[in-house]
Scaffold this active site. Structure first.
Site, PDB file in Angstrom:
ATOM      1  N   ASP A   1      42.921  39.168  40.528  1.00 57.44           N
ATOM      2  CA  ASP A   1      43.141  40.612  40.565  1.00 57.44           C
ATOM      3  C   ASP A   1      44.616  40.879  40.267  1.00 57.44           C
ATOM      4  O   ASP A   1      45.490  40.467  41.030  1.00 57.44           O
ATOM      5  CB  ASP A   1      42.755  41.136  41.964  1.00 57.44           C
ATOM      6  CG  ASP A   1      42.777  42.648  42.035  1.00 57.44           C
ATOM      7  OD1 ASP A   1      43.033  43.295  40.993  1.00 57.44           O
ATOM      8  OD2 ASP A   1      42.545  43.186  43.132  1.00 57.44           O
TER       9      ASP A   1
ATOM     10  N   ASP B   1      41.596  44.718  35.141  1.00 53.19           N
ATOM     11  CA  ASP B   1      42.557  43.932  35.922  1.00 53.19           C
ATOM     12  C   ASP B   1      41.901  42.948  36.879  1.00 53.19           C
ATOM     13  O   ASP B   1      42.551  42.426  37.763  1.00 53.19           O
ATOM     14  CB  ASP B   1      43.473  44.872  36.716  1.00 53.19           C
ATOM     15  CG  ASP B   1      42.725  45.608  37.805  1.00 53.19           C
ATOM     16  OD1 ASP B   1      41.531  45.885  37.618  1.00 53.19           O
ATOM     17  OD2 ASP B   1      43.332  45.879  38.854  1.00 53.19           O
ATOM     18  N   GLU B   2      40.610  42.719  36.713  1.00 49.55           N
ATOM     19  CA  GLU B   2      39.904  41.930  37.710  1.00 49.55           C
ATOM     20  C   GLU B   2      38.811  41.094  37.061  1.00 49.55           C
ATOM     21  O   GLU B   2      38.083  41.593  36.204  1.00 49.55           O
ATOM     22  CB  GLU B   2      39.223  42.922  38.663  1.00 49.55           C
ATOM     23  CG  GLU B   2      39.366  42.628  40.122  1.00 49.55           C
ATOM     24  CD  GLU B   2      38.596  43.667  40.917  1.00 49.55           C
ATOM     25  OE1 GLU B   2      37.485  43.363  41.349  1.00 49.55           O
ATOM     26  OE2 GLU B   2      39.109  44.796  41.091  1.00 49.55           O
TER      27      GLU B   2
HETATM   28 MG   LIG Z   1      44.226  45.156  40.760  1.00 50.44          MG
END
Ligand SMILES: [Mg+2]
Length: 364
Positions: A11, A106-107
């Site tokens: 993350d 983002d993950e």
């Molecule tokens: Mg994040």
């Protein structure tokens, strides 16, 4: 717990805000949020750690964010730039495994049980990925390592930012025992309150309830709770599935004929659609507008472009299609449902993958 996989959840830390601080040094060390302006009822998409100290959170109305932090710096999102970095990060992932499941820009989850560098330790792989991301993008991420997806995800949240947290099968039950139930993915505010009404606050409390009881009070999700409390999550890491279309729609409380009201509803839907597209890191080049009239007759109108839609072309085209339908084709006809969708997604460009085994060749 017979699951012997090695799963990593990565993350990126305060991703959009960190990218802006990277690209615009004047915002480094300052409270910064990425989001829509308060005049347009905008919401915060991401907040820097400096802004979080003031209580600024993502999904918060921008106006509220400014109340909490008057010196907040606000910038508009630049999704193409975030996608570009996300693609760079995925290029790093692909050097380690083909089993990558993106959750958002983002993950992602990675199954590194059998990885391309033949590293038996999932923790070592996570360390290498973290340092390569930092080296190549100058951004930090947090990694969670465990033997299934939900524990890896919880682990990635343990030491943010720039964290690395490992939950081994041996540690899992002790870790879970004291875990607040709200940290179990899927437990939202409503479920959390309902659980609390039954005196269930930490995962240990869940262990006292049998599957039947959980099913009776929480339906299908009860079974998920039963398993998670015991550290069980058999879901595989599923590599990117091809998304055919993304759409959102809303049924009104009362039928609408007023074009201004419809415009506003369309604008809200478009924002929602953009968020969904952004979460999936995609954008398509065909827009479809859907209308259902008060008599339940339904029509759709589509328009394709040579390039994928961006925010402004999406808003503009959606509005134009809506006006065509409401003023020209079906003037004054009451509308009960409005929907907008995007399809025709191009394949995102893949970063050229380096051959890791190249180095292992012995020169002759
Ligand atoms: Mg994040």
């Amino acid at each position: 717990m017979s699951d012997s996989r090695k799963i990593i959840h990565i993350d990126m830390d305060a991703f959009y805000a960190s990218v802006e601080q990277l690209d615009q040094p004047q915002f480094r060390g300052k409270p910064l949020a990425v989001g829509g302006p308060s005049e347009k009822r905008g919401v915060i998409a991401a907040a820097s750690y400096e802004a979080r100290k003031f209580g600024v959170r993502s999904a918060m109305p921008t106006a509220e964010a400014f109340r909490r932090c008057p010196e907040l710096n606000l910038v508009s999102p630049r999704f193409p730039r975030y996608r570009e970095i996300s693609e760079q990060v995925h290029g790093i992932f692909r050097c380690y495994t083909d089993l990558i499941e993106p959750v958002a820009l983002d993950e992602a989850w990675l199954d590194v049980s059998a990885n391309l560098i033949r590293e038996p330790s999932g923790t070592r792989v996570a360390e290498r990925i973290k340092s390569e991301i930092l080296e190549q993008t100058a951004l930090t991420c947090s990694a969670g390592v465990s033997y299934n997806k939900f524990l890896a995800k919880i682990a990635s949240e343990e030491n943010k930012p720039d964290g690395l947290f490992v939950i081994t099968p041996e540690q899992a039950s002790a870790f879970l025992k004291v875990l607040p139930v709200r940290k179990i993915p899927g437990v939202g505010r409503v479920t959390e309150e309902k659980l609390r009404d039954f005196g269930i606050e930490i995962t240990e409390d869940l262990l006292k309830k049998d599957a039947e009881w959980l099913n009776q009070h929480f339906g299908k999700f009860g079974m998920v709770l039963f398993q998670r409390a015991r550290g069980i999550d058999h879901r595989p890491v599923e590599p990117e599935r091809e998304t055919k279309s993304v759409s959102v729609e809303t049924t009104f409380d009362r039928n609408l004929t007023n074009l201004e009201e419809l415009d506003l509803e369309l604008q809200n839907l478009t924002e929602k659609l953009l968020q969904r597209l952004d979460r999936n890191g995609i954008c398509g080049s065909t827009l479809t507008l859907k209308l259902k009239f008060a008599d339940f007759e339904q029509i759709t109108r589509s328009e394709s472009r040579s390039l994928p839609f961006d925010r402004s072309s999406l808003l503009e085209t959606g509005k134009r299609k809506l006006h065509q339908c409401c003023s020209r084709e079906y003037p004054g006809r009451p509308i009960r449902l409005l929907g907008i969708g995007i399809s025709n997604f191009g394949k995102p460009p893949r970063v050229v993958q380096l051959d890791f085994f190249e180095d292992l060749k012995i020169p002759v």
